[in-house]
Motif scaffolding. Structure first.
Motif, PDB file in Angstrom:
ATOM      1  N   HIS A 182       0.835  -1.209   0.000  1.00 10.38           N
ATOM      2  CA  HIS A 182       0.000   0.000   0.000  1.00 10.38           C
ATOM      3  C   HIS A 182       0.865   1.253   0.000  1.00 10.38           C
ATOM      4  O   HIS A 182       0.625   2.190  -0.776  1.00 10.38           O
ATOM      5  CB  HIS A 182      -0.917   0.005   1.231  1.00 10.38           C
ATOM      6  N   ASP A 189       1.107   4.246  -2.904  1.00 12.93           N
ATOM      7  CA  ASP A 189       0.834   5.644  -2.572  1.00 12.93           C
ATOM      8  C   ASP A 189       1.984   6.527  -3.054  1.00 12.93           C
ATOM      9  O   ASP A 189       1.765   7.602  -3.624  1.00 12.93           O
ATOM     10  CB  ASP A 189       0.664   5.813  -1.058  1.00 12.93           C
ATOM     11  N   ALA A 249      -8.920   4.601  -0.523  1.00  9.98           N
ATOM     12  CA  ALA A 249      -7.681   5.256  -0.096  1.00  9.98           C
ATOM     13  C   ALA A 249      -7.081   6.060  -1.241  1.00  9.98           C
ATOM     14  O   ALA A 249      -6.588   7.184  -1.053  1.00  9.98           O
ATOM     15  CB  ALA A 249      -6.689   4.215   0.419  1.00  9.98           C
TER      16      ALA A 249
END
Length: 541
Positions: free
Chosen positions: A195, A199, A258
């Motif tokens: 993750h 990002d 997200a």
């Protein structure tokens, strides 16, 4: 006066933030669009050299297929370095120059991101192989022990989209998952490190100025707990039609939420576009809920056969399901993974006639439309490429499913041997361009007001001026069997004849704005040509 100025600026800002709801986005398959350095392969310099063409065509944005560092086992969808440009396509400086130049042409730029898997030459995977079972490096991917007495059998019965088992065994005995080619190991999205890495990757390109991301295999990052068996073979036919434990799991939506928060933290409405195969329009709509991605490709529309009833059904389902979550519908007829629709609709004269009608049908629908490079030229699928050129890994599953034929380079000029795609003097392009394509080239079609290129340019201009708002509703009208008729607001009507015979119906109000084939109008009756579409309405200056 100050208050009025504030309101006007607020309205302008609102219009900017809604650009993606009605945008026409042009897919650039970089390898086949334009060759800027003369090596026979399309590149970023070539794309940059053709930005004026795209601006004149009338599109709002371009989506670039992967140009990152890659061994090209799947032509760039096996990424070895997400923050650099493969030398075959240019340099990071070329990418920045292209983004900036596109913005000067009022074109937004969307790039691919590939989060389901990396290349097997990515530094993470080489570390995983070297580190061995139980290591932190292996936790970035999906490694498992095998079944059978000595672990000689794959961990489950999952099959690769490209054919064969979705598992490959490494020398120490463990197996790793790859839902595509063996050179594309799946990442483990249960690992926080994955993750964090993505990002960072998204921020890298957003900081460079891109306007959004097309998310490859957006439905694939999360697998069902325990990796259960599917239970039968030929699983590729289930994708997009049935529930499978490796695609469209509910957990993917937390990832997209997200990412939406990250995108929203940047100015200018940066967007996420899901390449998602889901078993129903309702499941697909989950990807574009208000707190998730902005758009999702409408493969149900793309795969609809040439039939009026089927088209009406999928249009209704798409508008209803997307509207139910406040998202725009999206429409697409072709892309780099499927046979071009000129060929799917019948090839030859029939296929081209239907493709021109489909263009007017599609561009009249509410929402956002994707145009695959070359469809504005009416390019067909190339079905007779020499065997030595065919390198698509999907052909391993079924030669009929090979995607090379829709990736043949664009003909820009009507001069052989390379039709303006590459500089004179090179020996060959990476895929050969058919000798008959001179008459389909941009140069040839610009000289012909009746060409498919002019049809697209006119359609995009009229669309922008009259119906480029997803808030203008679609209302169906009664029409004969085998035809479609609808309005978009007051004074704009579309009639489509999807039969192979002329069809008569009452003439809509207004004048003919655009037609794929000119109809006959006698008094209050219009006679639609076979496989044709007509736009009716107000005069457009």
């Amino acid at each position: 006066m100050t208050e009025l100025l504030h309101v006007d600026r607020a309205a302008d800002a609102a219009a900017v933030t809604r650009w993606w709801r009605n945008a026409v986005i042009y897919q650039v398959y970089v390898r086949s669009f334009a060759d800027g350095n003369g090596d026979g392969v399309g590149d970023l310099l070539g794309v940059r050299s053709r930005l004026r063409y795209l601006a004149d065509l009338g599109v709002d944005a371009l989506w670039l297929t992967p140009f990152y560092t890659s061994p090209m086992a799947d032509f760039g969808y096996d990424v070895a370095d997400y923050r650099d440009v493969d030398p075959v396509f240019g340099s990071l400086a070329d990418a920045k120059a292209l983004i900036d130049d596109a913005h000067r042409h009022d074109l937004r730029v969307i790039v691919d991101v590939v989060p389901n898997h990396t290349s097997d030459q990515h530094v993470w995977f080489t570390e995983a192989l070297a580190a061995g079972p139980g290591s932190a490096a292996r936790e970035r991917y999906i490694f498992r022990e095998g079944r059978g007495e000595h672990g000689e059998l794959p961990p489950n019965d999952w099959e690769s989209v490209f054919g064969g088992s979705a598992w490959t065994r490494v020398p120490d005995g463990q197996w790793y998952l790859h839902l595509f080619a063996a050179e594309q190991p799946d990442l483990n999205w249960e690992n926080p490190e994955v993750h964090a890495e993505f990002d960072s990757i998204l921020r890298f390109w957003l900081d460079l100025g891109v306007d959004g991301f097309r998310v490859d295999v957006a439905h694939g990052m999360v697998k069902a707990p325990g990796l259960p068996d599917v239970g039968h073979s030929d699983q590729v036919k289930m994708i997009g039609a049935d529930v499978v434990p490796f695609f469209d799991q509910d957990g993917v939506h937390e990832i997209h939420r997200a990412w939406r928060r990250l995108l929203d933290s940047y100015p200018g409405e940066r967007i996420g576009v899901a390449e998602a195969w889901a078993p129903s329009p309702e499941r697909l709509a989950n990807y574009v809920r208000p707190d998730e991605l902005h758009q999702a490709f409408n493969f149900h529309f793309l795969t609809t056969p040439w039939d009026a009833g089927r088209f009406r059904k999928v249009i209704d389902e798409s508008v209803t399901s997307a509207g139910g979550v406040g998202a725009p519908a999206t429409w697409v007829l072709s892309n780099h993974d499927v046979k071009r629709h000129v060929t799917r609709y019948g090839h030859g004269e029939v296929g081209l006639r239907r493709a021109r009608a489909a263009a007017l049908l599609t561009l009249a629908l509410p929402g956002s439309t994707y145009v695959y490079q070359g469809e504005e030229l009416g390019l067909p699928e190339v079905l007779d490429l020499p065997e030595e050129y065919l390198r698509d890994p999907q052909r391993l599953r079924n030669p009929e499913d090979g995607r090379d034929g829709c990736r043949v380079p664009i003909p820009w000029a009507d001069v052989e041997p390379h039709f303006g795609f590459s500089m004179p003097g090179i020996e060959e392009t990476w895929l050969p361009i058919p000798g008959s394509w001179g008459e389909l080239s941009v140069e040839s079609q610009l000289r012909d007001p009746a060409s498919t290129l002019h049809l697209y340019r006119d359609a995009l201009r009229i669309r922008r001026e009259l119906i480029a708002s997803d808030e203008i509703p679609l209302t169906w009208l009664d029409s004969p069997e085998g035809t479609l008729a609808f309005t978009r607001g007051e004074g704009f009507t579309v009639t489509v004849n999807l039969t192979g015979e002329p069809v008569e119906l009452p003439a809509p109000g207004g004048r003919i704005l655009l037609a794929s084939v000119a109809p006959e109008v006698v008094g209050g009756t219009v006679r639609l040509a076979p496989d044709s579409a007509v736009w009716w309405g107000h005069d457009v200056a």
